[in-house]
Design a protein around this motif. Structure first.
Motif, short mmCIF file in Angstrom:
data_model
loop_
_atom_site.label_atom_id
_atom_site.label_comp_id
_atom_site.label_asym_id
_atom_site.label_seq_id
_atom_site.Cartn_x
_atom_site.Cartn_y
_atom_site.Cartn_z
N UNK A 81 0.81 -1.23 0.00
CA UNK A 81 0.00 0.00 0.00
C UNK A 81 0.84 1.27 0.00
N UNK A 82 2.13 1.13 0.28
CA UNK A 82 2.99 2.31 0.38
C UNK A 82 3.33 2.89 -0.97
N UNK A 83 3.89 4.08 -0.94
CA UNK A 83 4.26 4.73 -2.19
C UNK A 83 5.64 5.35 -2.16
N UNK A 84 6.49 4.90 -1.22
CA UNK A 84 7.84 5.45 -1.14
C UNK A 84 8.86 4.33 -1.24
N UNK A 91 3.45 9.21 -4.38
CA UNK A 91 2.28 10.02 -4.00
C UNK A 91 1.03 9.19 -3.81
N UNK A 92 1.14 7.87 -3.97
CA UNK A 92 -0.02 7.00 -3.81
C UNK A 92 -0.14 6.47 -2.39
N UNK A 93 -1.37 6.36 -1.93
CA UNK A 93 -1.66 5.66 -0.67
C UNK A 93 -2.81 4.70 -0.95
N UNK A 94 -2.51 3.42 -1.00
CA UNK A 94 -3.50 2.41 -1.37
C UNK A 94 -4.03 1.64 -0.16
N UNK A 95 -4.03 2.29 0.97
CA UNK A 95 -4.48 1.64 2.21
C UNK A 95 -5.93 1.18 2.10
N UNK A 96 -6.17 -0.04 2.52
CA UNK A 96 -7.52 -0.61 2.53
C UNK A 96 -7.57 -1.63 3.66
N UNK A 97 -8.34 -1.34 4.69
CA UNK A 97 -8.35 -2.17 5.89
C UNK A 97 -9.37 -3.30 5.87
N UNK A 98 -10.08 -3.46 4.78
CA UNK A 98 -11.09 -4.51 4.73
C UNK A 98 -10.44 -5.90 4.80
N UNK A 113 -21.29 -11.06 -12.53
CA UNK A 113 -22.26 -10.25 -13.27
C UNK A 113 -21.64 -9.49 -14.46
N UNK A 114 -20.39 -9.86 -14.81
CA UNK A 114 -19.69 -9.20 -15.92
C UNK A 114 -19.56 -10.12 -17.12
N UNK A 115 -19.40 -9.53 -18.30
CA UNK A 115 -19.20 -10.31 -19.52
C UNK A 115 -17.77 -10.81 -19.63
N UNK A 116 -16.85 -9.97 -19.23
CA UNK A 116 -15.42 -10.30 -19.29
C UNK A 116 -14.76 -9.83 -17.99
N UNK A 117 -13.77 -10.61 -17.52
CA UNK A 117 -13.01 -10.24 -16.31
C UNK A 117 -11.54 -10.08 -16.69
N UNK A 118 -10.98 -8.92 -16.33
CA UNK A 118 -9.55 -8.68 -16.52
C UNK A 118 -8.92 -8.58 -15.14
N UNK A 119 -8.12 -9.58 -14.78
CA UNK A 119 -7.41 -9.54 -13.50
C UNK A 119 -6.02 -8.97 -13.75
N UNK A 120 -5.67 -7.93 -13.02
CA UNK A 120 -4.35 -7.31 -13.17
C UNK A 120 -3.61 -7.47 -11.84
N UNK A 121 -2.70 -8.43 -11.81
CA UNK A 121 -1.94 -8.72 -10.59
C UNK A 121 -0.47 -8.89 -10.91
N UNK A 122 0.18 -9.78 -10.15
CA UNK A 122 1.59 -10.02 -10.38
C UNK A 122 2.44 -9.64 -9.19
N UNK A 123 3.55 -8.97 -9.46
CA UNK A 123 4.48 -8.53 -8.42
C UNK A 123 4.45 -7.01 -8.33
N UNK A 124 5.34 -6.44 -7.53
CA UNK A 124 5.51 -4.99 -7.49
C UNK A 124 6.95 -4.66 -7.15
N UNK A 125 7.23 -3.41 -6.84
CA UNK A 125 8.62 -2.98 -6.66
C UNK A 125 9.06 -2.95 -5.19
N UNK A 126 8.27 -3.55 -4.31
CA UNK A 126 8.63 -3.53 -2.89
C UNK A 126 9.69 -4.59 -2.59
#
Length: 397
Positions: A81-84, A91-98, A113-126
């Motif tokens: 969730x960090x951006x540094x 400048x991003x803060x992706x905090x989500x406590x759910x 309920x969708x016709x098509x699903x695009x999942x965008x995942x993978x790794x990151x730079x942390x």
């Protein structure tokens, strides 16, 4: 930047022609996954960039499909969730406590309920992902993405998994998911380049620059030992600082990547040089301009390639050389040339590769020289290291 991104994207799998997305028929598109909204130009150490802007995957998809379809987003998982990173702030803060269960259920409900699903995942730079100074802790996807992908595959058969990463990941769900796209870190135009490929505005032509193994143990360094270092020295507590290094022996020698997989007959998840298109290509029979080559001479191999599909596309033809009898252990085959050609539907072109003895040589450790041994060789031309279409033998005098 957009064009480079489009050409770099690799279509790994496309069962049932889920891609490209038909904008005339699709009315509801679900975009799921943290990497759809996460900046990736910042972080990773020396790969960190300071770009003027960065188009995120969700932005690119909404921009391309939003006029004709209802594009909705669900987070699916919470990762970094960090951006540094290294003092650079996105400048991003992706905090989500759910809780994870709530995020997963929300994503599955949207997928249903969708016709098509695009999942965008993978790794990151942390740290411990695609970063300097830390190895990844495993080949698998982090943040329980495997569980989420399997749940999405059950919820909607029109699923495309987009992996944003600089390296291979394990895919235990590979047979459950119809479409898989390797999206890399595509820079400032990432979102627009990805959307263009998903829509078919750009026909994917990227090829994998390394092998995707099924599991970590399929790699030579892991199978033969000595990674992450000498076990006795590790057990003795060495390697904690630069003054007390661990001795590492590269037991695999030159048998790295596809050279290891091919020679040892280990089936990869996706082969070196692999990459699909929205069209199809047919290779003719390769021919050599001579059957015998002298030590200071050259030999040329020519093959015709035809676009047998209905879309314009580009193919990367690859030349591999096999030394059929050698005095030293050599890989089953080695890449010695590649050529990218654009073909309109029905169009046919010839591709030629010219090599000299340097393409047949190995380094002789005893004499410290490159040596091309006389004898029989084979030239193999194909669409990847595991998809050889045609071959021809020749002799070096």
């Amino acid at each position: 930047a957009k064009e480079i991104g489009e050409e770099g994207i690799v279509l790994l799998q496309n069962n049932n022609s889920v891609l490209p997305i038909n904008t005339d028929k699709v009315r509801k598109i679900a975009v799921i996954g943290e990497n759809a909204i996460k900046m990736m130009t910042v972080g990773g150490g020396s790969s960190s960039l300071k770009v003027k802007y960065e188009t995120l995957p969700l932005e690119g998809i909404k921009s391309r499909f939003g006029k004709k379809a209802d594009v909705q987003f669900a987070r699916g998982y919470v990762g970094d969730v960090g951006g540094e990173y290294n003092g650079v702030k996105s400048g991003q803060n992706l905090k989500d406590d759910r809780p994870a269960s709530e995020l997963l259920n929300e994503a599955v409900a949207l997928a249903k309920k969708s016709d098509v699903v695009i999942f965008v995942g993978g790794l990151n730079k942390s740290d411990y992902q695609d970063s300097e100074g830390h190895d990844r802790k495993g080949l698998g996807l982090p943040y329980n993405q495997d569980q989420l992908i399997s749940a999405l595959a059950k919820a909607n058969k029109n699923l495309a998994v987009v992996l944003v990463s600089g390296n291979a990941v394990a895919m235990p769900w590979v047979k459950e998911v119809p479409a898989i796209v390797q999206g890399w870190y595509l820079g400032s135009e990432a979102g627009n380049a990805l959307a263009a490929v998903l829509a078919g505005d750009a026909n994917p032509s990227g090829k994998l620059p390394f092998t995707f193994p099924v599991k970590l143990e399929d790699n030579a360094a892991h199978q033969m030992g000595e990674y992450p270092g000498n076990k006795e020295e590790l057990a003795a507590g060495k390697g904690k600082d630069q003054k007390n290094p661990i001795n590492i022996t590269y037991n695999e020698g030159i048998f790295v990547g596809y050279r290891w997989h091919d020679t040892k007959n280990i089936k990869p998840l996706f082969s070196f040089g692999h990459g699909l298109s929205y069209t199809t290509f047919e290779y003719g029979k390769v021919r050599a301009d001579k059957t015998q080559m002298v030590q200071d001479g050259k030999i040329t191999f020519t093959v015709s390639i035809k676009n047998t599909g209905k879309r314009e596309g580009a193919e990367v033809a690859q030349l591999y050389i096999s030394d059929l009898k050698s005095s030293v252990p050599r890989p089953a085959k080695e890449l010695k040339g590649f050529e990218k050609i654009n073909l309109k539907p029905g169009e046919q072109k010839e591709v030629s590769f010219t090599i000299d003895k340097s393409a047949l040589s190995f380094f002789d450790a005893a004499t410290h020289q490159w040596v091309a041994e006389p004898g029989e060789f084979e030239a193999l031309v194909g669409a990847s290291s595991s998809d050889i279409k045609t071959k021809v033998k020749f002799t070096l005098q």
